[in-house]
Design an enzyme around this catalytic site. Structure first.
Site, PDB file in Angstrom:
ATOM      1  N   VAL A   9       9.844 -29.808 -12.173  1.00  0.00           N
ATOM      2  CA  VAL A   9       9.344 -29.223 -10.925  1.00  0.00           C
ATOM      3  C   VAL A   9      10.164 -29.650  -9.705  1.00  0.00           C
ATOM      4  O   VAL A   9       9.927 -29.154  -8.609  1.00  0.00           O
ATOM      5  CB  VAL A   9       7.843 -29.517 -10.687  1.00  0.00           C
ATOM      6  CG1 VAL A   9       6.981 -28.842 -11.744  1.00  0.00           C
ATOM      7  CG2 VAL A   9       7.577 -30.997 -10.600  1.00  0.00           C
TER       8      VAL A   9
ATOM      9  N   LYS B  55      11.305 -36.145 -19.644  1.00  0.00           N
ATOM     10  CA  LYS B  55      10.494 -36.234 -20.875  1.00  0.00           C
ATOM     11  C   LYS B  55      11.366 -36.134 -22.124  1.00  0.00           C
ATOM     12  O   LYS B  55      11.072 -36.744 -23.152  1.00  0.00           O
ATOM     13  CB  LYS B  55       9.447 -35.114 -20.892  1.00  0.00           C
ATOM     14  CG  LYS B  55       8.378 -35.246 -19.808  1.00  0.00           C
ATOM     15  CD  LYS B  55       7.534 -33.981 -19.728  1.00  0.00           C
ATOM     16  CE  LYS B  55       6.427 -34.105 -18.687  1.00  0.00           C
ATOM     17  NZ  LYS B  55       5.750 -32.813 -18.446  1.00  0.00           N
TER      18      LYS B  55
ATOM     19  N   TYR C 131       8.012 -25.200 -20.270  1.00  0.00           N
ATOM     20  CA  TYR C 131       6.563 -25.076 -20.008  1.00  0.00           C
ATOM     21  C   TYR C 131       5.998 -23.942 -20.873  1.00  0.00           C
ATOM     22  O   TYR C 131       6.501 -23.692 -21.949  1.00  0.00           O
ATOM     23  CB  TYR C 131       6.298 -24.843 -18.511  1.00  0.00           C
ATOM     24  CG  TYR C 131       6.873 -25.920 -17.614  1.00  0.00           C
ATOM     25  CD1 TYR C 131       6.485 -27.240 -17.753  1.00  0.00           C
ATOM     26  CD2 TYR C 131       7.802 -25.615 -16.637  1.00  0.00           C
ATOM     27  CE1 TYR C 131       7.005 -28.228 -16.927  1.00  0.00           C
ATOM     28  CE2 TYR C 131       8.320 -26.593 -15.805  1.00  0.00           C
ATOM     29  CZ  TYR C 131       7.917 -27.902 -15.954  1.00  0.00           C
ATOM     30  OH  TYR C 131       8.425 -28.873 -15.155  1.00  0.00           O
TER      31      TYR C 131
ATOM     32  N   SER D  15      10.192 -33.449 -14.997  1.00  0.00           N
ATOM     33  CA  SER D  15       9.881 -33.286 -16.424  1.00  0.00           C
ATOM     34  C   SER D  15      11.086 -33.339 -17.353  1.00  0.00           C
ATOM     35  O   SER D  15      10.919 -33.495 -18.563  1.00  0.00           O
ATOM     36  CB  SER D  15       9.178 -31.951 -16.650  1.00  0.00           C
ATOM     37  OG  SER D  15       7.812 -32.146 -16.788  1.00  0.00           O
TER      38      SER D  15
ATOM     39  N   TYR E 190       5.828 -43.697 -16.482  1.00  0.00           N
ATOM     40  CA  TYR E 190       5.951 -42.230 -16.493  1.00  0.00           C
ATOM     41  C   TYR E 190       6.331 -41.707 -15.097  1.00  0.00           C
ATOM     42  O   TYR E 190       7.235 -40.882 -14.949  1.00  0.00           O
ATOM     43  CB  TYR E 190       4.639 -41.600 -16.987  1.00  0.00           C
ATOM     44  CG  TYR E 190       4.627 -40.107 -16.848  1.00  0.00           C
ATOM     45  CD1 TYR E 190       5.509 -39.320 -17.576  1.00  0.00           C
ATOM     46  CD2 TYR E 190       3.762 -39.470 -15.957  1.00  0.00           C
ATOM     47  CE1 TYR E 190       5.535 -37.942 -17.428  1.00  0.00           C
ATOM     48  CE2 TYR E 190       3.777 -38.100 -15.797  1.00  0.00           C
ATOM     49  CZ  TYR E 190       4.669 -37.338 -16.534  1.00  0.00           C
ATOM     50  OH  TYR E 190       4.694 -35.977 -16.373  1.00  0.00           O
TER      51      TYR E 190
HETATM   52  N1  GLU Z   1       5.683 -35.827 -12.311  1.00  0.00           N
HETATM   53  C1  GLU Z   1       5.210 -34.533 -12.669  1.00  0.00           C
HETATM   54  C2  GLU Z   1       3.813 -34.611 -13.219  1.00  0.00           C
HETATM   55  O1  GLU Z   1       3.543 -35.442 -14.006  1.00  0.00           O
HETATM   56  C3  GLU Z   1       6.152 -33.895 -13.626  1.00  0.00           C
HETATM   57  C4  GLU Z   1       5.946 -32.480 -13.581  1.00  0.00           C
HETATM   58  C5  GLU Z   1       7.051 -31.636 -14.089  1.00  0.00           C
HETATM   59  O2  GLU Z   1       8.231 -31.724 -13.707  1.00  0.00           O
HETATM   60  O3  GLU Z   1       6.712 -30.772 -14.876  1.00  0.00           O
HETATM   61  O4  GLU Z   1       2.945 -33.826 -12.871  1.00  0.00           O
END
Ligand code: GLU
Length: 329
Positions: free
Chosen positions: A273, A81, A255, A78, A203
């Site tokens: 994660v 992002k 989060y 994440s 993604y």
């Molecule tokens: N590839 C993970 C997903 O889309 C990213 C999750 C994360 O690191 O929060 O669920």
């Protein structure tokens, strides 16, 4: 009162030694923590060694501190992002991005199938819905090879074209049906275009990029330094974009723990994660931790503890009245 430049240099050196010592101490202390569990939502992530642990910092003058498994690579997940959001802002501008993705923190999990009904947008770029809408913008018409463009963006931060973990990428693709559900919901609302599989592919690729803890601290230092690489001096990401990145990191980066984090740690940060956390301290540099055992929200357990203790010890909270780099000498 006038303070001689030599005294400033001595004081800075003393602070740096103290900081490095504390990172060592925290690494030793928290190596014994075994709370939490590695991510298991895809089989490949469940195979990582849960005991790996590293801490790193890169200051704005390029000084680096790194402790523990500093060469261990892991998937950025994440944290990608934030970088993708920066690229979308650079390429498409704020207004176009804001049409599809808002800036409001949610109390929901990162992968919640929730949109902002009032504005017909994804809530923010740090939850999966927002990140997928950003990936859709970045893979839109005119982009020949979105995955290569994304790797080129990473190269600006890391100084090398990053590897993408092929097994994690494939596994995300095969098992990512929840993300598929979010994407199709957004397609049905007209938030993203029809090429859902290639958007998701981008993604999943951006999440599967391999980094180490020093890479994360470097990314943090660049964003904290308003886009300028502290070692090379290159403008990695547009200066005006970094204010938005820091704001989003502070309000939505951890989060649904973001509120507690802002309150107790007070450092704009993003976690993934894969076990990484990157913090950005304007005026100081980047801070990163890596440890794969996660709490139920998805944040690295040891990572949280390291950030909490370093923030308290060095008065790093953004709004701390005693924050050292607020004081004029
Ligand atoms: N590839 C993970 C997903 O889309 C990213 C999750 C994360 O690191 O929060 O669920």
């Amino acid at each position: 009162m006038n303070v001689a430049p030599q005294d400033h240099a001595d004081e800075r050196e003393r602070q740096q030694r103290w900081f490095a010592q504390l990172c060592d101490d925290l690494h030793r202390k928290h190596s014994a923590d075994t709370d939490g569990h590695v991510a298991t939502y895809i089989p490949e992530l469940a195979t990582v060694d849960p005991d790996r642990f590293a801490i790193a910092a890169v200051t704005l003058d390029g000084t680096r501190v790194a402790v523990g498994d500093v060469e261990q690579t892991f998937t950025i997940q994440s944290i990608s992002k934030l970088l993708a959001y920066g690229l979308a802002l650079e390429v498409h501008g704020r207004d176009r991005v804001l049409e599809r993705v808002g800036v409001a923190p949610t109390g929901d999990r990162f992968n919640a199938i929730v949109l902002d009904d009032a504005t017909n947008r994804a809530p923010n770029p740090m939850v999966n819905a927002g990140a997928i809408a950003i990936a859709d913008l970045l893979s839109g018409p005119g982009v020949d090879d979105p995955v290569e463009s994304m790797r080129a963006m990473y190269e600006r931060y890391l100084g090398r074209r990053p590897e993408i973990d092929p097994d994690v990428w494939a596994s995300e693709r095969e098992t990512g049906n929840r993300n598929r559900a979010i994407a199709y919901l957004m397609l049905s609302r007209g938030i993203i275009g029809p090429d859902v599989e290639s958007t998701l592919d981008l993604y999943f690729a951006q999440c599967s990029v391999l980094v180490d803890v020093v890479d994360l601290a470097t990314i943090g230092a660049i964003i904290a330094n308003h886009g300028v690489h502290p070692v090379t001096g290159a403008q990695v990401v547009a200066r005006e974009v970094t204010r938005d990145l820091l704001t989003i990191a502070l309000t939505c980066g951890m989060y649904n723990y973001a509120g507690e984090w802002a309150y107790s740690v007070g450092i704009p940060a993003k976690s993934g994660v894969g076990g990484g956390i990157v913090g950005m301290l304007p005026g100081a540099g980047g801070l990163a931790a890596f440890s794969p055992r996660l709490d139920p929200i998805g944040n690295s357990v040891r990572g949280l503890r390291v950030f909490e203790e370093l923030s308290a010890e060095f008065e790093m909270h953004l709004f701390d009245p005693d924050r050292p780099w607020h004081r004029t000498p």
